[in-house]
Scaffold this motif. Structure first.
Motif, PDB file in Angstrom:
ATOM      1  N   TYR A 163      -5.274  -0.809  -0.260  1.00 42.75           N
ATOM      2  CA  TYR A 163      -4.703  -1.910  -1.034  1.00 42.75           C
ATOM      3  C   TYR A 163      -5.508  -3.192  -0.822  1.00 42.75           C
ATOM      4  O   TYR A 163      -5.742  -3.939  -1.778  1.00 42.75           O
ATOM      5  CB  TYR A 163      -3.237  -2.136  -0.662  1.00 42.75           C
ATOM      6  CG  TYR A 163      -2.630  -3.238  -1.480  1.00 42.75           C
ATOM      7  CD1 TYR A 163      -2.289  -3.029  -2.801  1.00 42.75           C
ATOM      8  CD2 TYR A 163      -2.467  -4.514  -0.955  1.00 42.75           C
ATOM      9  CE1 TYR A 163      -1.773  -4.045  -3.584  1.00 42.75           C
ATOM     10  CE2 TYR A 163      -1.947  -5.539  -1.726  1.00 42.75           C
ATOM     11  CZ  TYR A 163      -1.612  -5.290  -3.034  1.00 42.75           C
ATOM     12  OH  TYR A 163      -1.122  -6.325  -3.808  1.00 42.75           O
TER      13      TYR A 163
ATOM     14  N   GLY B 201       0.824  -1.209   0.000  1.00 46.56           N
ATOM     15  CA  GLY B 201       0.000   0.000   0.000  1.00 46.56           C
ATOM     16  C   GLY B 201       0.855   1.254   0.000  1.00 46.56           C
ATOM     17  O   GLY B 201       0.596   2.192  -0.755  1.00 46.56           O
TER      18      GLY B 201
ATOM     19  N   LEU C 265      -7.940  -2.150  -9.705  1.00 44.63           N
ATOM     20  CA  LEU C 265      -6.520  -1.841  -9.854  1.00 44.63           C
ATOM     21  C   LEU C 265      -6.341  -0.862 -11.006  1.00 44.63           C
ATOM     22  O   LEU C 265      -6.803  -1.115 -12.125  1.00 44.63           O
ATOM     23  CB  LEU C 265      -5.737  -3.126 -10.134  1.00 44.63           C
ATOM     24  CG  LEU C 265      -4.245  -2.980 -10.394  1.00 44.63           C
ATOM     25  CD1 LEU C 265      -3.539  -2.495  -9.135  1.00 44.63           C
ATOM     26  CD2 LEU C 265      -3.669  -4.313 -10.846  1.00 44.63           C
ATOM     27  N   LYS C 266      -5.689   0.252 -10.744  1.00 53.02           N
ATOM     28  CA  LYS C 266      -5.423   1.242 -11.787  1.00 53.02           C
ATOM     29  C   LYS C 266      -4.208   0.807 -12.600  1.00 53.02           C
ATOM     30  O   LYS C 266      -3.306   0.152 -12.087  1.00 53.02           O
ATOM     31  CB  LYS C 266      -5.166   2.611 -11.167  1.00 53.02           C
ATOM     32  CG  LYS C 266      -6.378   3.174 -10.462  1.00 53.02           C
ATOM     33  CD  LYS C 266      -6.075   4.518  -9.877  1.00 53.02           C
ATOM     34  CE  LYS C 266      -7.309   5.062  -9.180  1.00 53.02           C
ATOM     35  NZ  LYS C 266      -7.051   6.366  -8.566  1.00 53.02           N
TER      36      LYS C 266
ATOM     37  N   VAL D 151       3.540  -0.084 -11.609  1.00 54.96           N
ATOM     38  CA  VAL D 151       4.436  -0.019 -10.451  1.00 54.96           C
ATOM     39  C   VAL D 151       4.663  -1.423  -9.888  1.00 54.96           C
ATOM     40  O   VAL D 151       5.802  -1.813  -9.606  1.00 54.96           O
ATOM     41  CB  VAL D 151       3.868   0.918  -9.359  1.00 54.96           C
ATOM     42  CG1 VAL D 151       4.645   0.792  -8.062  1.00 54.96           C
ATOM     43  CG2 VAL D 151       3.863   2.359  -9.851  1.00 54.96           C
ATOM     44  N   LEU D 152       3.596  -2.189  -9.734  1.00 59.15           N
ATOM     45  CA  LEU D 152       3.725  -3.543  -9.191  1.00 59.15           C
ATOM     46  C   LEU D 152       4.575  -4.435 -10.093  1.00 59.15           C
ATOM     47  O   LEU D 152       5.412  -5.198  -9.605  1.00 59.15           O
ATOM     48  CB  LEU D 152       2.346  -4.167  -8.976  1.00 59.15           C
ATOM     49  CG  LEU D 152       1.503  -3.551  -7.878  1.00 59.15           C
ATOM     50  CD1 LEU D 152       0.094  -4.150  -7.879  1.00 59.15           C
ATOM     51  CD2 LEU D 152       2.158  -3.725  -6.515  1.00 59.15           C
TER      52      LEU D 152
ATOM     53  N   LEU E 147       2.308   1.997  -3.325  1.00 57.59           N
ATOM     54  CA  LEU E 147       1.324   2.549  -4.258  1.00 57.59           C
ATOM     55  C   LEU E 147       0.682   3.836  -3.745  1.00 57.59           C
ATOM     56  O   LEU E 147      -0.264   4.336  -4.359  1.00 57.59           O
ATOM     57  CB  LEU E 147       0.231   1.507  -4.529  1.00 57.59           C
ATOM     58  CG  LEU E 147       0.699   0.191  -5.152  1.00 57.59           C
ATOM     59  CD1 LEU E 147      -0.465  -0.774  -5.283  1.00 57.59           C
ATOM     60  CD2 LEU E 147       1.373   0.422  -6.492  1.00 57.59           C
ATOM     61  N   HIS E 148       1.195   4.352  -2.615  1.00 53.94           N
ATOM     62  CA  HIS E 148       0.652   5.568  -2.002  1.00 53.94           C
ATOM     63  C   HIS E 148      -0.810   5.382  -1.604  1.00 53.94           C
ATOM     64  O   HIS E 148      -1.660   6.235  -1.852  1.00 53.94           O
ATOM     65  CB  HIS E 148       0.816   6.787  -2.923  1.00 53.94           C
ATOM     66  CG  HIS E 148       2.229   6.991  -3.370  1.00 53.94           C
ATOM     67  ND1 HIS E 148       3.213   7.442  -2.512  1.00 53.94           N
ATOM     68  CD2 HIS E 148       2.841   6.766  -4.559  1.00 53.94           C
ATOM     69  CE1 HIS E 148       4.357   7.502  -3.167  1.00 53.94           C
ATOM     70  NE2 HIS E 148       4.161   7.096  -4.410  1.00 53.94           N
ATOM     71  N   LYS E 149      -1.081   4.216  -1.012  1.00 50.32           N
ATOM     72  CA  LYS E 149      -2.408   3.882  -0.516  1.00 50.32           C
ATOM     73  C   LYS E 149      -2.282   3.393   0.916  1.00 50.32           C
ATOM     74  O   LYS E 149      -1.217   2.977   1.349  1.00 50.32           O
ATOM     75  CB  LYS E 149      -3.049   2.775  -1.356  1.00 50.32           C
ATOM     76  CG  LYS E 149      -3.228   3.124  -2.819  1.00 50.32           C
ATOM     77  CD  LYS E 149      -3.874   1.989  -3.563  1.00 50.32           C
ATOM     78  CE  LYS E 149      -4.004   2.237  -5.047  1.00 50.32           C
ATOM     79  NZ  LYS E 149      -4.377   3.543  -5.466  1.00 50.32           N
TER      80      LYS E 149
ATOM     81  N   ASP F 207      -1.741   2.542 -13.718  1.00 50.96           N
ATOM     82  CA  ASP F 207      -0.493   3.088 -13.164  1.00 50.96           C
ATOM     83  C   ASP F 207       0.003   2.243 -11.993  1.00 50.96           C
ATOM     84  O   ASP F 207       1.205   2.034 -11.841  1.00 50.96           O
ATOM     85  CB  ASP F 207      -0.668   4.542 -12.732  1.00 50.96           C
ATOM     86  CG  ASP F 207      -0.807   5.484 -13.917  1.00 50.96           C
ATOM     87  OD1 ASP F 207      -0.381   5.121 -15.034  1.00 50.96           O
ATOM     88  OD2 ASP F 207      -1.346   6.596 -13.726  1.00 50.96           O
ATOM     89  N   ASP F 208      -0.910   1.757 -11.170  1.00 54.86           N
ATOM     90  CA  ASP F 208      -0.523   0.901 -10.046  1.00 54.86           C
ATOM     91  C   ASP F 208      -0.041  -0.461 -10.547  1.00 54.86           C
ATOM     92  O   ASP F 208       0.904  -1.029 -10.003  1.00 54.86           O
ATOM     93  CB  ASP F 208      -1.684   0.721  -9.071  1.00 54.86           C
ATOM     94  CG  ASP F 208      -2.047   2.011  -8.344  1.00 54.86           C
ATOM     95  OD1 ASP F 208      -1.184   2.919  -8.280  1.00 54.86           O
ATOM     96  OD2 ASP F 208      -3.181   2.103  -7.842  1.00 54.86           O
TER      97      ASP F 208
END
Length: 87
Positions: free
Chosen positions: A32, A22, A42-43, A49-50, A25-27, A45-46
């Motif tokens: 998350y 989280g 799930l976006k 990152v993953l 992902l800035h969550k 962009d996320d």
């Protein structure tokens, strides 16, 4: 395989908590967790990152492939037989 199941499996295989991913992902942990349980989507962009973080392909992460590592085009044969069709 559902992408949520894959996300959880990959996270657990790497021994990360929901709170740790989280933060990546800035969550919040709860934010998350909502993605993993289907309460939130799930976006893209996320997803990117993953995939970079875990070094897996997007196809693997979303369940389209069982091959974790990206397939590199350098190994492909791009020769194409061209046929011209007349109408």
């Amino acid at each position: 395989m559902d992408y949520r199941v894959r996300m959880r499996a990959v996270r657990e295989d790497h021994d990360y908590t929901q709170a740790e991913i989280g933060r990546l992902l800035h969550k919040s942990q709860q934010g998350y967790a909502h993605i993993e349980t289907g309460r939130a989507e799930l976006k893209i962009d996320d997803l990117k990152v993953l995939c970079r973080f875990y070094d897996v392909s997007a196809d693997y992460m979303i369940g389209l492939s069982d091959a974790a590592r990206p397939f590199y085009f350098a190994a492909m044969d791009f020769s194409v037989s061209r046929t011209v069709f007349s109408v």
